[in-house]
Design an enzyme around this catalytic site. Structure first.
Site: not given
Ligand SMILES: *Cc1c(COP(=O)(O)O)cnc(C)c1O
Length: 406
Positions: A93, A115, A383
């Site tokens: 993010k 948010e 992610s």
């Molecule tokens: C917020 C988050 C997601 C989900 O958000 P996307 O916008 O779908 O990427 C996925 N993985 C992690 C580690 C997150 O913090």
């Protein structure tokens, strides 16, 4: 024309999805953000500053690595990990938060509002605010505040003000509503920084573009370590869809690369048991844009569940809705149970504890690896890291010892 140039159109549509369905008083402010983005983000000073930040503050590029132990145990296709958990703050993010905050700075704004669900977006934005010396206000559902204690503490240490949201389901959807109301009070000096590829135009485009750094890096890194031009599959989890769009961006024009988005199937198929928006949703408008969404009997956003707070959103990015309809991306859903197995497996076999969100992508990749021949390569976007989830997992499901994972 390349996909990224072609979509969205001038009005912010990806096919019939996206656009901007907002109160008239918000329109000039969204238009100002769009115009500033299109002008400023292509200027040399902006590009150079963002490059510098990526390298010297975020620690990019994050590596791509072969998950050899896991791949051998599965006995099929090879799994490669894009290690976004190693990005500063522990998730993808920050990629768009630094971009949005830099844009806010160039627009002369002094405060960031957002948010947060799992708290990852809040931490990332609070980090960006601290870096740029801006004020930061984060809206968060009370349910998530209770569940994500370490991230709440992090945001406070980073100097952000947290606004607890106590209405409705008290999770991500209500936090978005609350943040939007607060932004409307003073849109001149504040910047609303959304947490994913959702919301009215230009946010889905802007967030995708800032996140595409993952896909472009991964494309080069994969070729470098394998000697092969491209992976056969790219897999990412989909909440709103930003980490997925970011990694897909590097491969979307390569028709030979199969793209897989993975949604949370939660504990069952009933409304309220999952958040598999694309698998079960229908067309609708939520938070100012058109997408596939989960609706209750009255047509309002349905209650959703996922073991991963970052995935429990009843809508999904308009570009994903479009890519599902066009067939360019395949969407699947994995259960909480399968997700937990993947979560434990990556820690035990690879020494990487993934976020529960990312474990969804991995769970699907593990199924895919078993089904596909040894010559194929699967690139999975990890992610984020799982530190935020370990207490919750161990208290509720144990440490995974003795559990058959593969
Ligand atoms: C917020 C988050 C997601 C989900 O958000 P996307 O916008 O779908 O990427 C996925 N993985 C992690 C580690 C997150 O913090």
């Amino acid at each position: 024309m390349s996909h990224l140039r072609k979509y969205p159109d001038q009005e912010g549509f990806f096919g019939k999805f996206g656009g901007s369905f907002i109160p008239p008083e918000l329109e000039p402010h969204m238009a100002a953000i769009r115009d500033a983005y299109l002008r400023i983000s292509r200027s040399a000073p902006f590009i150079n500053e963002l490059k510098h930040i990526r390298k010297h503050f975020q620690g990019r590029p994050t590596p791509v690595a072969y998950a050899g132990n896991l791949s051998e145990k599965l006995g099929g296709a090879a799994i490669y990990l894009k290690r976004e958990d190693l990005n500063h703050t522990g998730a993808h993010k920050l990629n768009h938060c630094m971009g949005e905050a830099l844009l806010a700075k160039h627009m002369g704004k002094t405060k960031l509002i957002a948010e947060t669900g799992a708290g990852q977006h809040g931490v990332a934005l609070a980090t960006a605010a601290a870096y740029f010396g801006m004020e930061c206000e984060i809206h968060m559902g009370e349910v998530d505040i209770a569940k994500e204690h370490p991230n709440v503490t992090r945001m406070k240490l980073l100097g952000a003000t947290i606004v607890p949201v106590g209405f409705g389901g008290r999770t991500l959807k209500e936090a978005v509503d609350s943040a939007f109301m607060s932004y409307l009070k003073d849109p001149e000096t504040t910047m609303y920084a959304i947490g994913s590829v959702v919301g009215p135009h230009p946010f889905p485009m802007m967030v995708r573009d800032f996140q595409s750094v993952m896909g472009f890096e991964a494309r080069e890194q994969f070729a470098e370590i394998t000697g092969r031009a491209l992976p056969d599959h790219v897999v990412a989890c989909v909440g709103g869809g930003s980490n997925a769009m970011g990694i897909f961006a590097g491969f979307i024009d390569d028709e030979d690369v199969a793209l897989h988005g993975v949604e949370p199937h939660g504990t069952g198929t009933e409304l309220g048991q999952h958040a598999a928006t694309i698998s079960y949703g229908e067309e609708g408008i939520i938070h100012g844009f058109k997408c596939l969404m989960l609706k209750d009997a009255e047509g309002n956003p349905a209650p959703v569940h996922s073991i991963a707070s970052g995935l429990d959103y009843p809508g999904v990015g308009p570009e994903h809705s479009f890519l599902h309809e066009s067939g360019r991306v395949s969407y699947a859903a994995v259960s909480d149970e399968e997700t937990l197995n993947a979560f434990y497996a990556l820690g035990r076999y690879e020494g990487v504890i993934p976020a529960l969100e990312s474990a969804h992508a991995l769970a699907h990749a593990m199924k895919l690896a078993k089904d596909r021949p040894a010559g194929e390569c699967i690139l999975v976007n990890v992610s984020g890291r799982g530190d935020k989830d370990i207490d919750y997992v161990v208290e509720n499901f144990g440490d995974g010892a003795g559990r058959p994972l593969i």
